[in-house]
Scaffold this active site. Sequence first.
Site, short mmCIF file in Angstrom:
data_model
loop_
_atom_site.label_atom_id
_atom_site.label_comp_id
_atom_site.label_asym_id
_atom_site.label_seq_id
_atom_site.Cartn_x
_atom_site.Cartn_y
_atom_site.Cartn_z
N HIS A 1 -4.19 -2.05 -2.50
CA HIS A 1 -3.77 -2.50 -0.56
C HIS A 1 -5.06 -3.69 -0.01
CE1 HIS A 1 -3.43 1.49 -2.14
NE2 HIS A 1 -1.67 1.63 -1.27
N HIS B 1 4.85 -0.92 -4.25
CA HIS B 1 3.71 -0.77 -5.90
C HIS B 1 5.04 -0.93 -6.93
CE1 HIS B 1 0.76 -0.32 -3.36
NE2 HIS B 1 0.80 1.09 -3.04
#
Lengths: 209, 209, 336, 336
Positions: free
Chosen positions: C223, C57
């Site tokens: 995700h 991320h």
Amino acid sequence: MNNSYLIELLKELQDIMCENRDYLIKLDSIVGDGDLGLTMSDGFTAAYKAVSASGETDAGKLLYNAGKAMSTAVPSTMGTLMASGLMQAGKVLKGKTELEKADIAALFEAYLEGVANRGKAKVGDKTFLDGLAPAVAALKSALQAGDELNVAAAAAREAAEAGFQHTTTMIAVHGRAATRGEASRALQDPGAAVAMLMMKAFEKSFLAK
Amino acid sequence: MNNSYLIELLKELQDIMCENRDYLIKLDSIVGDGDLGLTMSDGFTAAYKAVSASGETDAGKLLYNAGKAMSTAVPSTMGTLMASGLMQAGKVLKGKTELEKADIAALFEAYLEGVANRGKAKVGDKTFLDGLAPAVAALKSALQAGDELNVAAAAAREAAEAGFQHTTTMIAVHGRAATRGEASRALQDPGAAVAMLMMKAFEKSFLAK
Amino acid sequence: MKKIINRPEDYVNEMLEGLYIAHPDLITYTGDDVRCLVAVNKKAGKVGIATGGGSGHLPLFLGYVGKGMLDGCSVGDVFQSPSAEQMLAVTKEIDSGAGVLYIYGNYNGDIFNFDMAAEMADFEESIRVESVVAGEDVASAGPAADGEKNTRRGVAGIIFVYKCAGAAADAMMDLDEVKRVAEKAAANVRTMGVALTPCIVPRVGTPGFTIGADKMEIGMGIHGETGIRRGKLEPADQIVDEMLEKIVADIPYVSGDEVAVLVNGLGATPLDEQYIVTRRIDSYLKEKGIKVYRYYVGEYATSLEMAGFSISLLKLDDELKGLIDAPAQTPFFVQL
Amino acid sequence: MKKIINRPEDYVNEMLEGLYIAHPDLITYTGDDVRCLVAVNKKAGKVGIATGGGSGHLPLFLGYVGKGMLDGCSVGDVFQSPSAEQMLAVTKEIDSGAGVLYIYGNYNGDIFNFDMAAEMADFEESIRVESVVAGEDVASAGPAADGEKNTRRGVAGIIFVYKCAGAAADAMMDLDEVKRVAEKAAANVRTMGVALTPCIVPRVGTPGFTIGADKMEIGMGIHGETGIRRGKLEPADQIVDEMLEKIVADIPYVSGDEVAVLVNGLGATPLDEQYIVTRRIDSYLKEKGIKVYRYYVGEYATSLEMAGFSISLLKLDDELKGLIDAPAQTPFFVQL
Ligand SMILES: Nc1ncnc2c1ncn2[C@@H]1O[C@H](COP(=O)(O)OP(=O)(O)O)[C@@H](O)[C@H]1O
Ligand SMILES: Nc1ncnc2c1ncn2[C@@H]1O[C@H](COP(=O)(O)OP(=O)(O)O)[C@@H](O)[C@H]1O
Ligand SMILES: [Mg+2]
Ligand SMILES: [Mg+2]
Ligand SMILES: [Mg+2]
Ligand SMILES: [Mg+2]
């Protein structure tokens, strides 16, 4: 002749570029990015529009302004080169309100110079110059030999055509085509095609009269 | 019984998770991300490895350390929950070097408590708890009724199996499965399958003797 | 899997090694575990702030460790929680006696491990730890009913919680105050995202989901969690309007409010597009009478090479304005 | 064409509108043309620095206008030069009597227009203009022979030229000095890139080229210009080694040199991968005895949503070190 002739000439240039839009796109798609038809039709349209109703009587200013309008409208490679040609012609003809035969020769000579100064290419580099340079030479020698403008213009157009065809013997050293190296040789140069179309328009500017 | 039994139990847990790796992967692939077989086999292997040769005699410390090793090895949802169970069991058995039948019941009760405290799920939420909670209840009542450990363990295994099967009547409210809402109902819960396998290993820990 | 990587198993650690090489003045690690990242700069007596979460991320989570924001971060595998042990190592390193605040996203694995780490810190080290969990993705669940747990996922809006709490700690507020500020920011922020393409976890090697060439998924999580609707890709303005309608109605944000806005690229979406989105956000909020105090545009919380973006709004009061404006310097966030 | 946009014709102007909304404290435009971008902050008597070029490369070109770097930038359509008229407008706005330096990349369209603008500035406005053209892509052509024109393309390395010249101007050096510094930086920088996927010009709507699912093209230009070899995608370390071998041999950079390194993502390549690349660069240069003074990692010059990256090396002396270290604040580049 005065500025109404120049406006007529710019109109012929606009018309021929618009008529040959797809032809130029096709040529440029083979060696480059395919935008030449768009930039030349848009560019010469902008040049004509900017001055056609301006009432400008100074031939130099008229050409300079036409060039500036073109450069603003189409800041691509050929757009800027054609603008530079017009602006240089404007500088040379500055102050004139009446145009002699010699002024017309001077106009195209300055145009060639403007493009050459801006682009720093040499004749033989497979560019616009390889179409216009022989045309300007032919124009000058015809006029020196005493020919009328329409006859000289026909000679210039023929020379431009030959110059354009001759680009298939050259290797590109400028712009996108240059990345092809030897493989660029067999291909026609799109910029030289523009020179040929310019001279066709120049010839037509007398037929129309 | 002493810590050699706990090490034996941890070995059975390791073995059963490794044998059922693909089974757990398959179950978790249907409702989740498919990693459960990996985390349970890696996690219980780490737990066993960490203490099998440690010479630790304090039952509480042994279980706590096994839990810490598991949490370091597999910090996933079920990895951390199983580690929390082991660590809570360790806290409850702290100081003991000899284990009575009641200590074994206390171990699993604490394990259940550790998981419940960590995960804050309730029985009926379609989780590991729905496999282990009925097993712990069955274990305790069998021992209270005077059964031997191997008999009580068999009862616990049966209850865990039934609990696991029963998860197909529940809607998931935790973890990835929860995003399916009503559609999660028909599916077996992978975590509850781990509880069933734990009880199978518990049962085997006496057969092996 | 078109990635510029070596062995997928080495992905996270090699990334971290590169990070320490590039930013030696700001970050280092504790012990011999590169996944336990801490700030070089230490301020005696300051409340320590730690975060943590899965890799994949960037700049989240570790990118906000430095001056004026976070003091430490533990890093897991791609999309996987770090361990409680790693969190504990970071906690020990950044505590200077004033206690430690954990700020992290609302995911089971992270919650379980941070809770365990907090217990260990208390039990084994007598360090006081408090926790604030960010969960502000309005697409992921309804608002929590009174007394119920918030089940919303934490996404890019956590940056605002970091910023406010980081500034509060930097101003030497105590742990209760820093926690109060973090909770206020977390309560005032809302986010929603849209995804255009999936991403590939290196060790998995194939996309987590597929999505048609002309489709988008509104509300998808970072995700690849299922969103609220999949449909034909629409013009930017229409997408923004749909997202803002949901976000603005949620707190709700009302006429007269002042907000900070975060436009966050998910990985493969050019900055140009993020600014096209910014333009529409501005006119939408103007129409509602909501004033934008500050914009942040760029990649703040990505999903590897996913295409898409998210919008976060933070409702401001005078205290939060001051904290948002405070200077900060981290590898990925510099504000004068 | 999976893009978050409205009408392709509005792509550039809407992006610019978003940019002015997000960064009102740093940038604005001159006249009524959003494509003529200038810094809000003006320093009397300072040499003005202008750049310009096609859109589609954010943060390049306009993202470096602000404090301590550039003063103005004219922006063309995607991958198209702005016009001389636009460059002139910017030039007039940023000149404060000390003259203006143009710094731009080595592309025909840009050269022609900047030259024309410089002539107009001189001719129509009596503003002294000097130009430095960055061309440092070692993959695009061989080094210029003595007295010959440099035919290499300008790519991400231009950021170093901006940074050094910007710092020099900010230190109130005169036009000749600022030009000398810019030329020195341009002479000391080399770049090479690799591309994994193509990008789509919004108004064209289809990719400029295709490339196999397991292929990469080493040396590709930022408009998709043909590179030096297309082959199977290799591990990150191997790609870095091949690129650095070409770059290092070019000036050449030799043992004992100190360099600044720029790792630049082309648009869709995650930061993680850029740091994996950074890690290898560091060990490669260490082996050669070349010392890295400073790293910059991130997206500095992109090609819309192209995947890939480039590496730039700037050879430093004491003067350049001081200029690289100077503070700067622009929408996309903040250094304390
Ligand atoms: N330096 C130069 N001098 C003169 N003509 C040039 C020069 N470079 C390119 N050209 C001409 O420009 C033509 C291509 O123009 P254009 O399509 O506008 O370029 P591009 O789209 O690649 O920017 C070429 O066919 C060539 O004739
Ligand atoms: N709060 C909870 N309490 C107890 N068990 C839980 C909880 N949340 C999830 N689980 C169990 O965890 C299992 C999934 O574990 P795991 O595969 O590690 O999760 P994930 O990969 O989604 O992080 C579920 O089947 C469920 O039984
Ligand atoms: Mg072209
Ligand atoms: Mg073009
Ligand atoms: Mg799982
Ligand atoms: Mg998992």
